[in-house]
Design a protein around this motif. Structure first.
Motif, PDB file in Angstrom:
ATOM      1  N   VAL A 234       5.179  10.016  22.350  1.00 13.94           N
ATOM      2  CA  VAL A 234       4.388  10.770  23.311  1.00 13.94           C
ATOM      3  C   VAL A 234       4.794  10.285  24.702  1.00 13.94           C
ATOM      4  O   VAL A 234       4.597   9.118  25.045  1.00 13.94           O
ATOM      5  CB  VAL A 234       2.873  10.578  23.091  1.00 13.94           C
ATOM      6  CG1 VAL A 234       2.087  11.337  24.157  1.00 13.94           C
ATOM      7  CG2 VAL A 234       2.477  11.031  21.704  1.00 13.94           C
ATOM      8  N   HIS A 235       5.374  11.177  25.483  1.00 12.96           N
ATOM      9  CA  HIS A 235       5.808  10.858  26.842  1.00 12.96           C
ATOM     10  C   HIS A 235       4.640  11.133  27.788  1.00 12.96           C
ATOM     11  O   HIS A 235       4.062  12.221  27.758  1.00 12.96           O
ATOM     12  CB  HIS A 235       7.015  11.713  27.231  1.00 12.96           C
ATOM     13  CG  HIS A 235       8.189  11.530  26.313  1.00 12.96           C
ATOM     14  ND1 HIS A 235       9.182  10.611  26.565  1.00 12.96           N
ATOM     15  CD2 HIS A 235       8.511  12.113  25.134  1.00 12.96           C
ATOM     16  CE1 HIS A 235      10.074  10.656  25.590  1.00 12.96           C
ATOM     17  NE2 HIS A 235       9.684  11.561  24.702  1.00 12.96           N
ATOM     18  N   ILE A 236       4.294  10.142  28.617  1.00 14.75           N
ATOM     19  CA  ILE A 236       3.142  10.246  29.502  1.00 14.75           C
ATOM     20  C   ILE A 236       3.644  10.365  30.944  1.00 14.75           C
ATOM     21  O   ILE A 236       4.457   9.550  31.401  1.00 14.75           O
ATOM     22  CB  ILE A 236       2.229   9.019  29.361  1.00 14.75           C
ATOM     23  CG1 ILE A 236       1.833   8.853  27.894  1.00 14.75           C
ATOM     24  CG2 ILE A 236       1.008   9.138  30.253  1.00 14.75           C
ATOM     25  CD1 ILE A 236       1.255   7.517  27.572  1.00 14.75           C
ATOM     26  N   TYR A 237       3.147  11.383  31.647  1.00 13.32           N
ATOM     27  CA  TYR A 237       3.553  11.645  33.019  1.00 13.32           C
ATOM     28  C   TYR A 237       2.341  11.844  33.920  1.00 13.32           C
ATOM     29  O   TYR A 237       1.299  12.319  33.470  1.00 13.32           O
ATOM     30  CB  TYR A 237       4.387  12.935  33.109  1.00 13.32           C
ATOM     31  CG  TYR A 237       5.766  12.813  32.519  1.00 13.32           C
ATOM     32  CD1 TYR A 237       6.843  12.418  33.306  1.00 13.32           C
ATOM     33  CD2 TYR A 237       5.996  13.092  31.183  1.00 13.32           C
ATOM     34  CE1 TYR A 237       8.110  12.310  32.769  1.00 13.32           C
ATOM     35  CE2 TYR A 237       7.261  12.980  30.639  1.00 13.32           C
ATOM     36  CZ  TYR A 237       8.311  12.593  31.438  1.00 13.32           C
ATOM     37  OH  TYR A 237       9.560  12.476  30.909  1.00 13.32           O
ATOM     38  N   GLU A 238       2.511  11.497  35.186  1.00 13.47           N
ATOM     39  CA  GLU A 238       1.577  11.906  36.228  1.00 13.47           C
ATOM     40  C   GLU A 238       2.187  13.181  36.802  1.00 13.47           C
ATOM     41  O   GLU A 238       3.347  13.183  37.205  1.00 13.47           O
ATOM     42  CB  GLU A 238       1.468  10.820  37.299  1.00 13.47           C
ATOM     43  CG  GLU A 238       0.534  11.189  38.416  1.00 13.47           C
ATOM     44  CD  GLU A 238       0.451  10.103  39.464  1.00 13.47           C
ATOM     45  OE1 GLU A 238      -0.663   9.727  39.817  1.00 13.47           O
ATOM     46  OE2 GLU A 238       1.523   9.650  39.932  1.00 13.47           O
ATOM     47  N   ALA A 239       1.433  14.268  36.789  1.00 15.16           N
ATOM     48  CA  ALA A 239       1.961  15.571  37.196  1.00 15.16           C
ATOM     49  C   ALA A 239       1.127  16.150  38.335  1.00 15.16           C
ATOM     50  O   ALA A 239      -0.078  15.891  38.429  1.00 15.16           O
ATOM     51  CB  ALA A 239       1.950  16.530  36.018  1.00 15.16           C
ATOM     52  N   TRP A 240       1.774  16.934  39.190  1.00 14.13           N
ATOM     53  CA  TRP A 240       1.078  17.646  40.255  1.00 14.13           C
ATOM     54  C   TRP A 240       1.825  18.930  40.570  1.00 14.13           C
ATOM     55  O   TRP A 240       3.007  19.047  40.303  1.00 14.13           O
ATOM     56  CB  TRP A 240       0.911  16.782  41.500  1.00 14.13           C
ATOM     57  CG  TRP A 240       2.179  16.280  42.119  1.00 14.13           C
ATOM     58  CD1 TRP A 240       2.833  16.824  43.185  1.00 14.13           C
ATOM     59  CD2 TRP A 240       2.941  15.117  41.758  1.00 14.13           C
ATOM     60  NE1 TRP A 240       3.954  16.079  43.485  1.00 14.13           N
ATOM     61  CE2 TRP A 240       4.044  15.033  42.633  1.00 14.13           C
ATOM     62  CE3 TRP A 240       2.799  14.151  40.769  1.00 14.13           C
ATOM     63  CZ2 TRP A 240       4.988  14.021  42.542  1.00 14.13           C
ATOM     64  CZ3 TRP A 240       3.752  13.148  40.688  1.00 14.13           C
ATOM     65  CH2 TRP A 240       4.827  13.088  41.569  1.00 14.13           C
ATOM     66  N   ALA A 241       1.091  19.906  41.096  1.00 13.21           N
ATOM     67  CA  ALA A 241       1.678  21.206  41.414  1.00 13.21           C
ATOM     68  C   ALA A 241       1.109  21.696  42.741  1.00 13.21           C
ATOM     69  O   ALA A 241      -0.012  21.355  43.116  1.00 13.21           O
ATOM     70  CB  ALA A 241       1.374  22.211  40.310  1.00 13.21           C
ATOM     71  N   TRP A 242       1.902  22.493  43.429  1.00 14.44           N
ATOM     72  CA  TRP A 242       1.486  23.053  44.706  1.00 14.44           C
ATOM     73  C   TRP A 242       2.111  24.425  44.884  1.00 14.44           C
ATOM     74  O   TRP A 242       3.076  24.768  44.229  1.00 14.44           O
ATOM     75  CB  TRP A 242       1.864  22.122  45.854  1.00 14.44           C
ATOM     76  CG  TRP A 242       3.339  21.997  46.072  1.00 14.44           C
ATOM     77  CD1 TRP A 242       4.087  22.670  46.997  1.00 14.44           C
ATOM     78  CD2 TRP A 242       4.272  21.165  45.370  1.00 14.44           C
ATOM     79  NE1 TRP A 242       5.419  22.309  46.897  1.00 14.44           N
ATOM     80  CE2 TRP A 242       5.555  21.389  45.916  1.00 14.44           C
ATOM     81  CE3 TRP A 242       4.139  20.250  44.327  1.00 14.44           C
ATOM     82  CZ2 TRP A 242       6.687  20.735  45.442  1.00 14.44           C
ATOM     83  CZ3 TRP A 242       5.269  19.614  43.867  1.00 14.44           C
ATOM     84  CH2 TRP A 242       6.525  19.843  44.425  1.00 14.44           C
ATOM     85  N   GLU A 243       1.512  25.209  45.774  1.00 12.52           N
ATOM     86  CA  GLU A 243       2.041  26.536  46.079  1.00 12.52           C
ATOM     87  C   GLU A 243       2.742  26.500  47.419  1.00 12.52           C
ATOM     88  O   GLU A 243       2.308  25.809  48.340  1.00 12.52           O
ATOM     89  CB  GLU A 243       0.919  27.575  46.114  1.00 12.52           C
ATOM     90  CG  GLU A 243       0.431  27.959  44.744  1.00 12.52           C
ATOM     91  CD  GLU A 243      -0.517  29.141  44.775  1.00 12.52           C
ATOM     92  OE1 GLU A 243      -1.007  29.504  45.868  1.00 12.52           O
ATOM     93  OE2 GLU A 243      -0.765  29.705  43.701  1.00 12.52           O
ATOM     94  N   GLU A 244       3.824  27.263  47.516  1.00 17.07           N
ATOM     95  CA  GLU A 244       4.503  27.416  48.799  1.00 17.07           C
ATOM     96  C   GLU A 244       5.109  28.809  48.866  1.00 17.07           C
ATOM     97  O   GLU A 244       5.227  29.503  47.846  1.00 17.07           O
ATOM     98  CB  GLU A 244       5.543  26.331  49.033  1.00 17.07           C
ATOM     99  CG  GLU A 244       6.674  26.252  48.074  1.00 17.07           C
ATOM    100  CD  GLU A 244       7.620  25.104  48.408  1.00 17.07           C
ATOM    101  OE1 GLU A 244       8.835  25.351  48.364  1.00 17.07           O
ATOM    102  OE2 GLU A 244       7.171  23.978  48.671  1.00 17.07           O
ATOM    103  N   THR A 245       5.465  29.209  50.058  1.00 13.49           N
ATOM    104  CA  THR A 245       6.043  30.530  50.275  1.00 13.49           C
ATOM    105  C   THR A 245       7.456  30.568  49.711  1.00 13.49           C
ATOM    106  O   THR A 245       8.207  29.604  49.840  1.00 13.49           O
ATOM    107  CB  THR A 245       6.072  30.849  51.782  1.00 13.49           C
ATOM    108  OG1 THR A 245       4.746  30.673  52.299  1.00 13.49           O
ATOM    109  CG2 THR A 245       6.524  32.266  52.038  1.00 13.49           C
ATOM    110  N   SER A 246       7.803  31.688  49.088  1.00 10.64           N
ATOM    111  CA  SER A 246       9.149  31.816  48.524  1.00 10.64           C
ATOM    112  C   SER A 246      10.180  31.851  49.653  1.00 10.64           C
ATOM    113  O   SER A 246       9.865  32.231  50.784  1.00 10.64           O
ATOM    114  CB  SER A 246       9.248  33.063  47.654  1.00 10.64           C
ATOM    115  OG  SER A 246       8.999  34.210  48.420  1.00 10.64           O
ATOM    116  N   PRO A 247      11.428  31.458  49.365  1.00 11.15           N
ATOM    117  CA  PRO A 247      12.464  31.441  50.397  1.00 11.15           C
ATOM    118  C   PRO A 247      12.735  32.840  50.961  1.00 11.15           C
ATOM    119  O   PRO A 247      12.498  33.850  50.297  1.00 11.15           O
ATOM    120  CB  PRO A 247      13.713  30.921  49.662  1.00 11.15           C
ATOM    121  CG  PRO A 247      13.247  30.424  48.347  1.00 11.15           C
ATOM    122  CD  PRO A 247      11.904  30.989  48.079  1.00 11.15           C
TER     123      PRO A 247
END
Length: 104
Positions: free
Chosen positions: A64-77
């Motif tokens: 079991v691989h354990i990660y700290e994860a986060w996500a964010w939104e940004e404007t497309s290129p």
């Protein structure tokens, strides 16, 4: 288990032990970044994004691989194709470690 194309499958483990989603990738990190993009709690920027622990079990193993994860939104290129939405979700992860499941 490694597929013919070299990719491996990783099941996202919930705290109750259920595995509702499967992500594939050549490495556990690649699969974890895919899972991070689907987090429900998304920030406005990478710095302000809330951190969440995710656990990915490699199919066919007890790892079991354990990660700290986060996500964010940004404007497309600006040079993005027409089909791409104006707001895209990006994700990142930081590895915390590996655990081995105990067979009961």
């Amino acid at each position: 288990m490694v597929r013919e194309d070299g990719k491996r499958n990783f099941a996202l483990r919930e705290s109750d032990g259920s595995e509702p989603s499967v992500f594939s990738g050549n490495t556990p990190r690649q699969a974890a970044k895919k899972a991070a993009r689907r987090l429900s709690d998304v920030g406005d920027s990478e710095e302000s994004a809330p951190r969440v622990e995710i656990r990915l079990r490699e199919k066919g193993t007890d790892k079991v691989h354990i990660y700290e994860a986060w996500a964010w939104e940004e404007t497309s290129p600006e040079d993005s194709p027409d089909w791409m939405p104006q707001q895209i979700t990006k994700g990142n992860v930081s590895k915390k470690g590996i655990e081995h499941l105990e067979e009961v």
